[in-house]
Design a protein around this motif. Structure first.
Motif, short mmCIF file in Angstrom:
data_model
loop_
_atom_site.label_atom_id
_atom_site.label_comp_id
_atom_site.label_asym_id
_atom_site.label_seq_id
_atom_site.Cartn_x
_atom_site.Cartn_y
_atom_site.Cartn_z
N TYR A 122 0.84 -1.21 0.00
CA TYR A 122 0.00 0.00 0.00
C TYR A 122 0.87 1.26 0.00
CZ TYR A 122 -2.68 3.81 2.07
OH TYR A 122 -3.23 5.03 2.33
N ARG A 123 1.90 1.26 0.85
CA ARG A 123 2.77 2.44 0.96
C ARG A 123 3.54 2.68 -0.33
NH1 ARG A 123 7.89 3.39 3.34
NH2 ARG A 123 8.05 5.44 4.31
N THR A 124 4.02 1.59 -0.95
CA THR A 124 4.78 1.73 -2.21
C THR A 124 3.88 2.27 -3.31
OG1 THR A 124 6.16 -0.13 -1.55
CG2 THR A 124 6.24 0.51 -3.86
N ARG A 125 2.65 1.71 -3.42
CA ARG A 125 1.74 2.19 -4.46
C ARG A 125 1.42 3.68 -4.28
NH1 ARG A 125 -0.55 -2.86 -3.44
NH2 ARG A 125 -2.09 -1.95 -2.01
N ILE A 174 3.38 5.97 -2.81
CA ILE A 174 4.56 6.77 -3.16
C ILE A 174 4.72 6.86 -4.67
CG2 ILE A 174 7.09 6.81 -3.05
CD1 ILE A 174 6.83 5.61 -0.22
N VAL A 175 4.52 5.71 -5.36
CA VAL A 175 4.63 5.71 -6.83
C VAL A 175 3.59 6.65 -7.44
CG1 VAL A 175 4.29 4.28 -8.88
CG2 VAL A 175 5.65 3.42 -6.98
N LYS A 176 2.38 6.63 -6.90
CA LYS A 176 1.30 7.50 -7.41
C LYS A 176 1.65 8.98 -7.23
CE LYS A 176 -3.72 8.03 -7.15
NZ LYS A 176 -4.95 7.61 -6.43
N ILE A 177 2.22 9.32 -6.06
CA ILE A 177 2.61 10.71 -5.79
C ILE A 177 3.71 11.14 -6.74
CG2 ILE A 177 3.68 12.23 -4.07
CD1 ILE A 177 2.17 10.60 -1.91
#
Length: 872
Positions: A268-271, A273-276
């Motif tokens: 969840y955290r990686t997705r 960060i990637v989205k941001i």
């Protein structure tokens, strides 16, 4: 702002003023342009230059602390603003509209219509005296010491209660943590050799309150379970095959559960960060932009910085006054005796000069003619002229009268001749103006603000040429100027005293001369200036002379006449400017497209300038007309909030109670309004005060009570420099008689919503209510479909549709545009519909008969049609 930046800003602004003066001097010599478009272009360019100049000078003025320089900059700001308003009036007359469009002049200076906004709050605010401001804020002015202590205790009471509440919750939190730790690991926290005995004593007495209220917490959680397991983290099938008693198997289950939780969290955290990062790259490359209305921050200084600057200016002003008083005292002690001696010697030398040359004494100048100041400025007769006058016979009374009559006749002839020339010049200019030609050279030459700016800059160049402003970082006053000014004042005062003594000596000399010549001595008559009698009008009797201002203020506040207004600014009136009106001009150079909703902000803000610190013309009363929910009341609240004005609600619902004592009520509101200015007198639905026919349901509130008193008893007593304005709103102005047009000097129609305004409204309201979920939405489609709705309707729709419950479901259930349409058509009875075209035509028709410039345009168009029909 730093001292260095302010100094550089002043240097560059000074150069711009010099260039502007040169440009105006060239324009003074040009011939009146025959084309109206040329005159409009010249005035538009000057207007834009003055907008920039006023903006810069006002910023410099509020960041200049040196007292003498601040006084000079103030003159420049006030004069530049006055000239700006004159140019605006000229442009309005040429445009024949309250709204002007000067896109070409803006493009040349790389500006936008938003840059034409002159009002800067709090830079233009009018500061009330401290004692008056205390009544509004603290109401402590008329309190004695005991009342002040009681008020202070009341102010601190909520704080002490809050401290006790915080302490109670903190102690309860510590107790819960302590108990949880004991339950979780008794060995660690309750070792025998480290255990400390804590004695808790609980006492109880009837009717005794606790000294400190403690929140009692009931602990229901059990931290010491006999069978710790992760059964709920794994499937039931797996649980059946697992040996629960095996310690290794339990550790494996726990590790698997922890890994699963961690993997889901890391994913969840990686997705996220990637989205941001992806969004950031898209915004960086210009592929996508954040669709949120960015409002410019017009308040350059923070509130604390502004407060510090105000306190510093106040201290410097006090120091400057003390310096003047100290320097005056020093000069009176040190220089005045020598000054009196010098004046006496000079007058004696004047006596001797005339006696040596003529054997007589020149008549001593009378105090009515400034006394011996005439000797200093060489306006007395020379010895030769005096000798010739002695040989002449004195004129008789008849001859003197004849001579005076002759002089009066010559003066009268000169005045009449000058008056005729002025009338001739005025007729010539009126003839040119009727033909659409404006004498720009005369308008600039006859402008007093321009003349004042030129004089101030000449004075600055002369006085400050030897002063290095950059070295004066402590803002110290220039002492030499104070000494010169005080010396000039003391010289005037001392000379009048010396004249009285020297007149006695003069008479003694004349008496001795008469004895030597065996002539009869006759003392000369002295003509003193007549004391001006106070021709003041008899003041009317003050009905509330025995009452304090605080009691009158509180009386109106308790009655609901004075209302508190929430802080609003002009950015809250979301509207867009008209960017295409300048491109739609007809063959006469007049705009054919009506104003956008944002254009009205410009007109209202220019009317507010006269309510600020500087002396600028302003209307005494403004009427805002438009359909329901078009933003009329919001604008009134914004005006009061931006001005920090006292808001008086004079609507019929508030005033009908004073029908039996209307005279007293009018006296009180005027007295309070003048004492606490700036003041806004607000009338909601002002057409009710001039109703042609009162509806039966409104008879109780006596709506016509103030209608006959507005012009004569409210507006007439107001002076030009009073910071008081009457603001009314109306959604049915045609229901009133002609008195409403006489009561309100300026009538403004709120334009209907255009596409730009509608788009900004949807964008602002939706991103404000749901900032994270409304970044990419079909605002353009919403604005196009629902363009005709008023801003108030759109605001209510967004707030109701995007309720708390709906915002919680946005991530799982996307917002459908039909939901907004359903609010207008289904969720309200009757359905909310946009204003009818016929209704807007009705508003435009009434506005055309009430607004001065609109009447002028209608008259011009009628004359044009008449000429066209004659040609046919």
């Amino acid at each position: 702002m730093s001292f260095d930046l302010n100094h550089k800003f002043w240097v560059s602004t000074r150069k711009e003023i010099g260039q502007l003066i040169k440009k105006q001097n060239r324009l003074k010599k040009i011939q009146p342009p025959e084309e109206k478009a040329v005159s409009f272009k010249i005035f538009a360019e000057l207007y834009v230059l003055y907008v920039e100049l006023v903006d810069k000078l006002s910023f410099i003025y509020h960041n200049t602390f040196q007292v003498q320089k601040r006084a000079l900059v103030r003159v420049l700001v006030e004069s530049a603003t006055q000239q700006l308003m004159q140019l605006k009036e000229e442009l309005k007359d040429l445009e024949m509209s309250e709204y002007i469009y000067i896109d070409k002049a803006l493009i040349a200076r790389k500006l936008t219509p938003r840059d034409l906004v002159i009002w800067r709050s709090p830079q233009f605010l009018y500061r009330r005296p401290l004692d008056i401001q205390n009544i509004i804020t603290d109401n402590r002015l008329y309190m004695n010491d005991e009342e002040k202590e009681e008020k202070a205790a009341q102010d601190w009471a909520p704080i002490s209660e809050a401290v006790k509440l915080i302490q109670a919750h903190e102690r309860a939190r510590r107790a819960r943590v302590y108990k949880s730790n004991i339950k979780y690991d008794k060995k660690k926290f309750l070792k025998v050799h480290q255990r400390k005995k804590i004695n808790y004593k609980f006492t109880f007495k009837p009717d005794q309150a606790m000294s400190i209220p403690v929140k009692r917490t009931i602990f229901s959680a059990d931290f010491l379970k006999a069978d710790e397991s992760c059964e709920n983290l794994i499937k039931k099938d797996d649980a059946a095959d697992t040996a629960l008693d095996d310690e290794e198997a339990l550790d494996t289950i726990r590790n698997c559960a922890a890994c699963k939780i961690q993997s889901w969290w890391r994913g969840y955290r990686t997705r996220k960060i990637v989205k941001i990062r992806k969004r950031f790259k898209e915004e960086l490359y210009g592929m996508k932009k954040i669709r949120k209305l960015k409002r410019p921050n017009q308040k350059a200084n923070s509130i604390m910085e502004m407060y510090k600057n105000e306190m510093l200016k106040k201290k410097l002003d006090e120091d400057f006054i003390n310096l003047i008083n100290d320097e005056r005292t020093r000069l009176l002690q040190v220089r005045s005796p020598w000054m009196m001696e010098d004046i006496s010697d000079h007058i004696r030398a004047w006596f001797k000069e005339f006696y040596d040359a003529t054997g007589n004494f020149h008549p001593y100048p009378d105090p009515v003619k400034q006394g011996t100041v005439l000797v200093v400025i060489d306006e007395t007769m020379t010895p030769m002229e005096f000798q010739e006058s002695l040989g002449k016979k004195p004129l008789s009374k008849a001859e003197k009268k004849k001579l005076r009559d002759k002089e009066k006749k010559e003066k009268r002839k000169k005045k009449e001749k000058l008056k005729q020339l002025k009338m001739k010049e005025a007729k010539r200019r009126k003839k040119l103006r009727d033909a659409g030609i404006i004498d720009i050279g005369y308008e600039i030459s006859a402008s007093k603000p321009i003349e004042k700016i030129e004089e101030t800059m000449k004075k600055y160049a002369k006085d400050w040429r030897n002063v290095d402003e950059y070295l004066n970082k402590n803002h110290d006053p220039i002492k030499d100027w104070v000494t010169e000014d005080e010396l000039a004042k003391i010289h005037q005062e001392v000379r009048g005293l010396v004249d009285e003594y020297m007149r006695v000596e003069y008479e003694l000399l004349r008496e001795a001369l008469a004895k030597d010549n065996n002539e009869k001595y006759k003392a000369l008559k002295v003509k003193y200036p007549k004391k001006k009698k106070d021709k003041r009008k008899r003041k009317p009797k003050d009905m509330t002379g025995d009452r304090t201002l605080q009691s009158l203020y509180n009386e109106l506040k308790d009655a609901g006449i004075i209302e508190e207004v929430a802080h609003r600014d002009f950015d809250e009136f979301v509207a867009d400017f008209n960017f295409v009106a300048d491109d739609t001009r007809d063959e006469d150079g007049l705009t054919t497209l009506g104003p956008a909703k944002g254009d009205i902000k410009m007109v209202i803000q220019e009317s507010m300038l006269g309510m600020g610190e500087f002396d600028i013309p302003k209307p005494k009363s403004i009427l805002l007309i438009g359909p329901l929910n078009s933003g009329k009341r919001l604008l009134c609240q914004i005006i009061a909030s931006e001005l920090d004005a006292v808001f008086m609600n004079l609507s019929p619902e508030k005033t009908y109670k004073y029908a039996n004592d209307l005279k007293y009520f009018l006296h009180v509101i005027l007295k309070v309004a003048k004492a606490f200015q700036p003041t806004i007198m607000y009338i909601e639905e002002a057409h009710r005060l001039f109703w042609k026919k009162i509806p039966p349901e409104a008879v109780e509130i006596n709506p016509r009570l103030l209608g006959t008193s507005i012009t004569g008893k409210i507006l007439k007593p107001l002076k030009k420099n009073d910071k008081i304005v009457l603001v009314g709103t109306s959604n049915m102005p045609w229901a009133a008689n002609g008195g409403i047009k006489r009561a309100f000097q300026k009538v403004l129609l709120i334009p209907k919503c255009d596409y730009g305004t509608s788009f900004l409204l949807w964008l602002e309201m939706m991103t404000e209510n749901a900032p994270d979920d409304m970044r990419e939405y079909a605002y353009s489609a919403l604005a196009r479909v629902l363009q005709a709705y008023n801003s108030g309707d759109i605001n209510d729709n967004v707030k109701q549709t995007l309720s708390i419950d709906r915002k919680m479901r946005l991530k799982n259930e996307a917002l459908d545009p039909n939901e907004f349409l359903e609010y207008f058509l289904s969720k309200n009875e009757p359905p909310i519909l946009p204003p009818d075209e016929k209704l807007m035509e009705k508003f435009n028709k009434w506005f055309g008969s009430a607004n001065k410039l609109q009447k002028l345009r209608k008259k011009y168009m009628a004359q044009k049609l008449a000429k066209a029909s004659k040609k046919k």
